[in-house]
Design an enzyme around this catalytic site. Sequence first.
Site, PDB file in Angstrom:
ATOM      1  N   ASP A 168       1.582   2.659   3.507  1.00 22.78           N
ATOM      2  CA  ASP A 168       0.750   3.853   3.359  1.00 22.78           C
ATOM      3  C   ASP A 168       1.614   5.114   3.415  1.00 22.78           C
ATOM      4  OD1 ASP A 168      -1.498   5.288   2.853  1.00 22.78           O
ATOM      5  OD2 ASP A 168      -2.386   5.069   4.854  1.00 22.78           O
TER       6      ASP A 168
ATOM      7  N   HIS B 294     -10.373   1.065   1.977  1.00 22.58           N
ATOM      8  CA  HIS B 294     -10.166   2.047   3.051  1.00 22.58           C
ATOM      9  C   HIS B 294     -11.371   1.910   3.971  1.00 22.58           C
ATOM     10  CE1 HIS B 294      -8.754   5.902   4.892  1.00 22.58           C
ATOM     11  NE2 HIS B 294      -9.992   5.823   5.353  1.00 22.58           N
TER      12      HIS B 294
ATOM     13  N   LYS C  27      -9.417  -0.365  -5.785  1.00 21.79           N
ATOM     14  CA  LYS C  27      -9.383   0.315  -4.493  1.00 21.79           C
ATOM     15  C   LYS C  27     -10.732   0.946  -4.190  1.00 21.79           C
ATOM     16  CE  LYS C  27      -7.883   2.213  -0.855  1.00 21.79           C
ATOM     17  NZ  LYS C  27      -6.736   2.171   0.047  1.00 21.79           N
TER      18      LYS C  27
ATOM     19  N   HIS D 112       1.609   5.401  -1.690  1.00 24.65           N
ATOM     20  CA  HIS D 112       1.244   6.584  -2.480  1.00 24.65           C
ATOM     21  C   HIS D 112       2.491   7.151  -3.134  1.00 24.65           C
ATOM     22  CE1 HIS D 112      -2.841   6.774  -0.780  1.00 24.65           C
ATOM     23  NE2 HIS D 112      -2.243   6.227   0.275  1.00 24.65           N
TER      24      HIS D 112
ATOM     25  N   HIS E 257       0.873  -1.198   0.000  1.00 27.46           N
ATOM     26  CA  HIS E 257       0.000   0.000   0.000  1.00 27.46           C
ATOM     27  C   HIS E 257       0.900   1.234   0.000  1.00 27.46           C
ATOM     28  CE1 HIS E 257      -3.719   2.283   1.589  1.00 27.46           C
ATOM     29  NE2 HIS E 257      -2.801   3.178   1.306  1.00 27.46           N
TER      30      HIS E 257
ATOM     31  N   HIS F  82      -4.422  -0.656   5.933  1.00 27.64           N
ATOM     32  CA  HIS F  82      -3.996   0.126   7.105  1.00 27.64           C
ATOM     33  C   HIS F  82      -4.925  -0.031   8.318  1.00 27.64           C
ATOM     34  CE1 HIS F  82      -6.990   2.823   5.509  1.00 27.64           C
ATOM     35  NE2 HIS F  82      -6.210   3.365   4.597  1.00 27.64           N
TER      36      HIS F  82
HETATM   37  N1  OTD Z   1      -4.088   8.288   4.528  1.00 32.89           N
HETATM   38  N2  OTD Z   1      -3.138  10.176   3.564  1.00 32.89           N
HETATM   39  C1  OTD Z   1      -3.344   9.690   2.311  1.00 32.89           C
HETATM   40  C2  OTD Z   1      -3.917   8.479   2.128  1.00 32.89           C
HETATM   41  C3  OTD Z   1      -4.022   7.621   3.287  1.00 32.89           C
HETATM   42  O1  OTD Z   1      -6.063   6.559   3.747  1.00 32.89           O
HETATM   43  C4  OTD Z   1      -4.996   6.505   3.150  1.00 32.89           C
HETATM   44  O2  OTD Z   1      -4.678   5.567   2.439  1.00 32.89           O
HETATM   45  C5  OTD Z   1      -2.906  10.500   1.183  1.00 32.89           C
HETATM   46  O3  OTD Z   1      -2.339  11.565   1.452  1.00 32.89           O
HETATM   47  O4  OTD Z   1      -3.098  10.098   0.030  1.00 32.89           O
HETATM   48  C6  OTD Z   1      -3.534   9.494   4.666  1.00 32.89           C
HETATM   49  O5  OTD Z   1      -3.420   9.996   5.780  1.00 32.89           O
HETATM   50 ZN    ZN Z   2      -3.069   5.110   1.648  1.00 36.47          ZN
HETATM   51 ZN    ZN Z   3      -6.802   4.706   3.131  1.00 36.51          ZN
END
Ligand code: OTD
Ligand code: ZN
Ligand code: ZN
Length: 350
Positions: free
Chosen positions: A252, A141, A104, A20, A18, A179
């Site tokens: 994450d 999520h 997702k 970004h 996971h 997460h």
């Molecule tokens: N959580 N920030 C972000 C995504 C995640 O939920 C998530 O996966 C982001 O900035 O893309 C965060 O705090």
């Molecule tokens: Zn995330």
């Molecule tokens: Zn998330």
Amino acid sequence: MHDATPPRLTIRRPDDWHLHLRDGGMLKGVLPDTARHFARAIVMPNLVPPVVTAEQANAYRDRIMAALPEGMTFQPLMTLYLTEETDPDDVARAHAEGIATAVKLYPAGATTNSASGVRDFAKVRPVLEQMAEIGMPLCVHGEVTDPSIDIFDREAVFIDKILKPIRKKTPDLRVVMEHVTTQNAVDYVRDTPKNLAATITTHHLIINRNHILAGGIRPHYYCLPVAKREKHRVALVQAAVSGDRRFFLGTDSAPHNDPAKLQPCGCAGIYTAPVTMACLAEVFETADKLRQLEAFTSLNGPAFYGLPPNEETITLVKDGPFDRPDRIETEDGPVTIFDPGFPMHWRVDA
Ligand code: OTD
Ligand code: ZN
Ligand code: ZN
């Protein structure tokens, strides 16, 4: 004894289930930090605009590979952002052609760039049924967005109100609860023998809500789902170090530049990619479970996704404590690196 050889630990090269990576200058800045340690990553599709179609996922994958510095190897495993308009046939094609590894699910409004997510879960039933049939995993999520639900309860309520009904209607759907932050989620996954797994982040193994709020507000510890009480962190550590195949690493790692974090309404997200392996070695060693690190970072994830574990290895060396870099500079500005709050003794051998 100062000349004794430092402890070393060689494990199969890890993957991040996971992640970004963003786009443009930020992508260029952060990608090397992941590619240095990780062979593959499940890449989140929450760009603006989101990565919804097979065609968009293909184009994003090309931009990621173009941003990879020469001499580094890395395999992005792409995801499609589920919307109420997603076409089940496009999803099936993306899966069949190897363009996307997973879909997702963001409840609309749950986290960063989730406005195009799902409001009415009935509308995505045909996609979920298609995915169950072709064996394509759904990454979730897991937080409700109802403003009347306390933010610390949103994961537990999601499990009861949304996830259990989805899994009851579509038991063959393979689901990854992303997460996880609560004992409730750990228990739910443990009680489910089939088709359910969970990722655990680096930071949720290390911080609880006090880190964010006690003695001053610390925006660099703010993320979603927000860290919970200590007993939940302890449950996450127990799950991670247990060797249970249903739990694996999804960092994450979610970079935002410092100006975006440090303002009256700062962004959610913690940048952990550069220090994740050092932090995890510390967490597992403290739990006296270093021998389970490889299962968590390198074996359980591939097993769930039906992929072979990596053939290459990495070696962690304990010759610290060493200085942690505070931040990286990107074309999009500085990004602060996660501070675990304890000295780090392990590093990944170059
Ligand atoms: N959580 N920030 C972000 C995504 C995640 O939920 C998530 O996966 C982001 O900035 O893309 C965060 O705090
Ligand atoms: Zn995330
Ligand atoms: Zn998330």
